[in-house]
Design a protein around this motif. Structure first.
Motif, PDB file in Angstrom:
ATOM      1  N   PRO A 122      36.718  42.401  49.529  1.00  0.00           N
ATOM      2  CA  PRO A 122      37.409  41.740  50.666  1.00  0.00           C
ATOM      3  C   PRO A 122      38.230  40.677  50.467  1.00  0.00           C
ATOM      4  CG  PRO A 122      35.359  41.881  51.467  1.00  0.00           C
ATOM      5  CD  PRO A 122      35.164  42.834  50.114  1.00  0.00           C
ATOM      6  N   THR A 175      39.167  43.904  56.833  1.00  0.00           N
ATOM      7  CA  THR A 175      39.145  43.395  55.352  1.00  0.00           C
ATOM      8  C   THR A 175      37.589  43.594  54.854  1.00  0.00           C
ATOM      9  OG1 THR A 175      40.858  41.787  55.608  1.00  0.00           O
ATOM     10  CG2 THR A 175      39.636  41.925  53.582  1.00  0.00           C
ATOM     11  N   SER A 233      39.657  39.818  47.667  1.00  0.00           N
ATOM     12  CA  SER A 233      40.954  39.963  46.937  1.00  0.00           C
ATOM     13  C   SER A 233      42.205  40.510  47.736  1.00  0.00           C
ATOM     14  CB  SER A 233      40.633  41.209  45.986  1.00  0.00           C
ATOM     15  OG  SER A 233      40.562  42.441  46.589  1.00  0.00           O
ATOM     16  N   ILE A 234      41.932  40.767  49.207  1.00  0.00           N
ATOM     17  CA  ILE A 234      42.906  41.372  49.857  1.00  0.00           C
ATOM     18  C   ILE A 234      43.754  40.195  50.620  1.00  0.00           C
ATOM     19  CG2 ILE A 234      43.323  42.689  52.096  1.00  0.00           C
ATOM     20  CD1 ILE A 234      42.365  44.242  49.570  1.00  0.00           C
ATOM     21  N   GLU A 247      48.404  50.244  54.255  1.00  0.00           N
ATOM     22  CA  GLU A 247      48.520  49.158  53.178  1.00  0.00           C
ATOM     23  C   GLU A 247      49.724  48.718  52.939  1.00  0.00           C
ATOM     24  OE1 GLU A 247      44.464  49.832  50.497  1.00  0.00           O
ATOM     25  OE2 GLU A 247      46.218  51.242  50.049  1.00  0.00           O
ATOM     26  N   GLY A 296      43.189  45.966  46.111  1.00  0.00           N
ATOM     27  CA  GLY A 296      42.110  46.380  46.836  1.00  0.00           C
ATOM     28  C   GLY A 296      41.662  47.794  46.432  1.00  0.00           C
ATOM     29  N   TYR A 321      37.240  47.216  52.678  1.00  0.00           N
ATOM     30  CA  TYR A 321      37.530  47.256  51.220  1.00  0.00           C
ATOM     31  C   TYR A 321      36.362  46.843  50.533  1.00  0.00           C
ATOM     32  CZ  TYR A 321      42.338  47.495  52.250  1.00  0.00           C
ATOM     33  OH  TYR A 321      43.616  48.020  52.735  1.00  0.00           O
TER      34      TYR A 321
END
Length: 131
Positions: free
Chosen positions: A96, A89, A98-99, A25, A35, A93
């Motif tokens: 996803p 993603t 929001s990534i 990350e 995330g 997550y």
């Protein structure tokens, strides 16, 4: 040599899955605090690490299969880094959307893919030169 390196990396993944995720990350995600990694990711990384370390100790058909799979994965990641990012993603997550990926990590993804292909090819050549 490669087998030892692969085994050590597998063991590190098995021992420190949360640190592996945090490092990923830190390098790959522009907004890592946004995330939430799915709950099964840590145990899956640990299981994968144990499997890779065990297979690396064997150095037989299972290891050859592992390295062939590594090469195929590396080629896909090298050729289609954006596809990898979308898949990773959505897969890793909970939200996803929001990534945000670091754009500079696109080159990193390609470098990892190229390294995987190189390691798989080197292992294949060593295996076939011994026979």
């Amino acid at each position: 040599m490669i087998r030892t390196l692969v085994g050590v990396l597998g063991a590190l993944s098995a021992l420190f899955p949360d640190k592996i995720v945090k490092l990923f990350e830190k390098l790959a995600i522009a907004n890592p605090s946004e995330g939430t990694v799915r709950g099964w990711v840590g145990p899956a990384i640990r299981s994968e690490g144990v499997l890779i370390a065990a297979i690396s100790l064997l150095n037989g058909r299972a290891y050859a299969w592992l390295m062939n799979l590594t090469g195929v994965f590396g080629a896909i990641v090298f050729l289609f880094p954006d596809l990898y990012r979308r898949f990773a993603t959505a897969f890793l997550y909970e939200r996803p959307e929001s990534i945000e990926w670091n754009e500079r990590f696109r080159s990193g993804i390609r470098a990892i893919g190229a390294l995987y292909v190189f390691l798989a090819a080197k292992t294949y050549l060593e295996r076939h030169n011994d026979t």
